[in-house]
Design a protein around this motif. Structure first.
Motif, mmCIF file in Angstrom:
data_model
loop_
_atom_site.group_PDB
_atom_site.id
_atom_site.type_symbol
_atom_site.label_atom_id
_atom_site.label_comp_id
_atom_site.label_asym_id
_atom_site.label_seq_id
_atom_site.Cartn_x
_atom_site.Cartn_y
_atom_site.Cartn_z
ATOM 1 N N SER A 185 1.406 5.172 0.721
ATOM 2 C CA SER A 185 0.839 6.111 1.680
ATOM 3 C C SER A 185 1.254 7.529 1.332
ATOM 4 O O SER A 185 2.417 7.773 1.027
ATOM 5 C CB SER A 185 1.316 5.794 3.099
ATOM 6 O OG SER A 185 0.716 4.635 3.580
ATOM 7 N N ASP A 224 -20.998 8.221 8.303
ATOM 8 C CA ASP A 224 -19.926 7.517 9.014
ATOM 9 C C ASP A 224 -20.178 7.463 10.519
ATOM 10 O O ASP A 224 -19.358 6.952 11.257
ATOM 11 C CB ASP A 224 -18.577 8.220 8.792
ATOM 12 C CG ASP A 224 -18.104 8.143 7.364
ATOM 13 O OD1 ASP A 224 -18.322 7.103 6.729
ATOM 14 O OD2 ASP A 224 -17.527 9.128 6.889
ATOM 15 N N ALA A 269 -3.764 2.240 9.083
ATOM 16 C CA ALA A 269 -3.062 1.568 7.978
ATOM 17 C C ALA A 269 -2.128 2.535 7.267
ATOM 18 O O ALA A 269 -0.972 2.192 6.977
ATOM 19 C CB ALA A 269 -4.079 0.992 6.987
ATOM 20 N N TYR A 270 -2.594 3.744 6.991
ATOM 21 C CA TYR A 270 -1.717 4.738 6.362
ATOM 22 C C TYR A 270 -0.533 5.072 7.268
ATOM 23 O O TYR A 270 0.603 5.189 6.817
ATOM 24 C CB TYR A 270 -2.483 6.008 6.018
ATOM 25 C CG TYR A 270 -3.255 5.932 4.732
ATOM 26 C CD1 TYR A 270 -2.603 5.703 3.512
ATOM 27 C CD2 TYR A 270 -4.636 6.093 4.706
ATOM 28 C CE1 TYR A 270 -3.305 5.638 2.328
ATOM 29 C CE2 TYR A 270 -5.342 6.037 3.524
ATOM 30 C CZ TYR A 270 -4.672 5.804 2.333
ATOM 31 O OH TYR A 270 -5.367 5.746 1.159
ATOM 32 N N ALA A 309 -14.080 2.167 11.041
ATOM 33 C CA ALA A 309 -13.516 1.945 9.706
ATOM 34 C C ALA A 309 -12.562 3.071 9.325
ATOM 35 O O ALA A 309 -11.481 2.832 8.768
ATOM 36 C CB ALA A 309 -14.631 1.824 8.677
ATOM 37 N N LEU A 310 -12.947 4.313 9.626
ATOM 38 C CA LEU A 310 -12.049 5.441 9.340
ATOM 39 C C LEU A 310 -10.765 5.337 10.157
ATOM 40 O O LEU A 310 -9.674 5.622 9.653
ATOM 41 C CB LEU A 310 -12.754 6.772 9.634
ATOM 42 C CG LEU A 310 -13.855 7.165 8.655
ATOM 43 C CD1 LEU A 310 -14.591 8.408 9.155
ATOM 44 C CD2 LEU A 310 -13.281 7.408 7.272
ATOM 45 N N MET A 362 0.843 -1.173 0.000
ATOM 46 C CA MET A 362 0.000 0.000 0.000
ATOM 47 C C MET A 362 0.885 1.233 0.000
ATOM 48 O O MET A 362 1.775 1.361 0.814
ATOM 49 C CB MET A 362 -0.909 0.002 1.233
ATOM 50 C CG MET A 362 -1.627 1.325 1.441
ATOM 51 S SD MET A 362 -2.441 1.486 3.034
ATOM 52 C CE MET A 362 -4.040 0.874 2.654
ATOM 53 N N ARG A 368 -9.360 2.592 11.239
ATOM 54 C CA ARG A 368 -8.545 1.518 10.644
ATOM 55 C C ARG A 368 -7.794 2.043 9.428
ATOM 56 O O ARG A 368 -6.624 1.718 9.223
ATOM 57 C CB ARG A 368 -9.415 0.318 10.268
ATOM 58 C CG ARG A 368 -9.804 -0.559 11.444
ATOM 59 C CD ARG A 368 -10.424 -1.876 10.993
ATOM 60 N NE ARG A 368 -11.616 -1.708 10.179
ATOM 61 C CZ ARG A 368 -12.852 -1.567 10.652
ATOM 62 N NH1 ARG A 368 -13.062 -1.570 11.959
ATOM 63 N NH2 ARG A 368 -13.875 -1.436 9.831
ATOM 64 N N THR A 369 -8.460 2.854 8.615
ATOM 65 C CA THR A 369 -7.810 3.457 7.451
ATOM 66 C C THR A 369 -6.653 4.346 7.882
ATOM 67 O O THR A 369 -5.557 4.272 7.318
ATOM 68 C CB THR A 369 -8.823 4.279 6.627
ATOM 69 O OG1 THR A 369 -9.851 3.400 6.160
ATOM 70 C CG2 THR A 369 -8.164 4.969 5.454
ATOM 71 N N GLU A 393 -9.016 13.029 6.629
ATOM 72 C CA GLU A 393 -10.283 12.315 6.455
ATOM 73 C C GLU A 393 -11.367 13.124 7.163
ATOM 74 O O GLU A 393 -11.165 13.591 8.285
ATOM 75 C CB GLU A 393 -10.232 10.919 7.092
ATOM 76 C CG GLU A 393 -9.394 9.929 6.349
ATOM 77 C CD GLU A 393 -10.120 9.283 5.170
ATOM 78 O OE1 GLU A 393 -11.339 9.520 4.993
ATOM 79 O OE2 GLU A 393 -9.468 8.553 4.433
#
Length: 91
Positions: free
Chosen positions: A3, A15, A30-31, A23-24, A1, A26-27, A9
């Protein structure tokens, strides 16, 4: 991925709730784990910002939570970058 160095965000009404914000987050995580230097998660319904960044060595840290902030400054990582939040909170 791949970045980006910086990400922003914006949580929308769709949301809301634990599933949407989870979910946001987690995003964002991850970044951050893949090298993003700075992330801002804006949550207008709570007038809250979560700041996702690394320490001096770039190691991921727990997000810092700011409530009722009116301006965000990116600091040394992105000199001169700021974001006015008042209009975001009012919309």
């Amino acid at each position: 991925m791949l970045s980006p160095d910086l990400l922003v965000e914006l949580a929308s009404p769709s949301d809301e709730g634990p599933r949407g914000l989870a979910a946001l987050r987690r995003t964002m995580a991850a970044y951050q784990a893949n090298g993003a230097q700075l992330g801002w998660l804006l949550i207008p319904e709570q007038q809250t910002v979560e700041i996702w960044s690394g320490d001096a060595n770039g190691e991921p840290q727990q997000p810092q939570r700011l409530q009722w902030a009116t301006t965000l400054e990116a600091g040394e990582r992105f000199p001169g970058l700021s974001l006015e939040l008042t209009e975001i909170w009012e919309s």
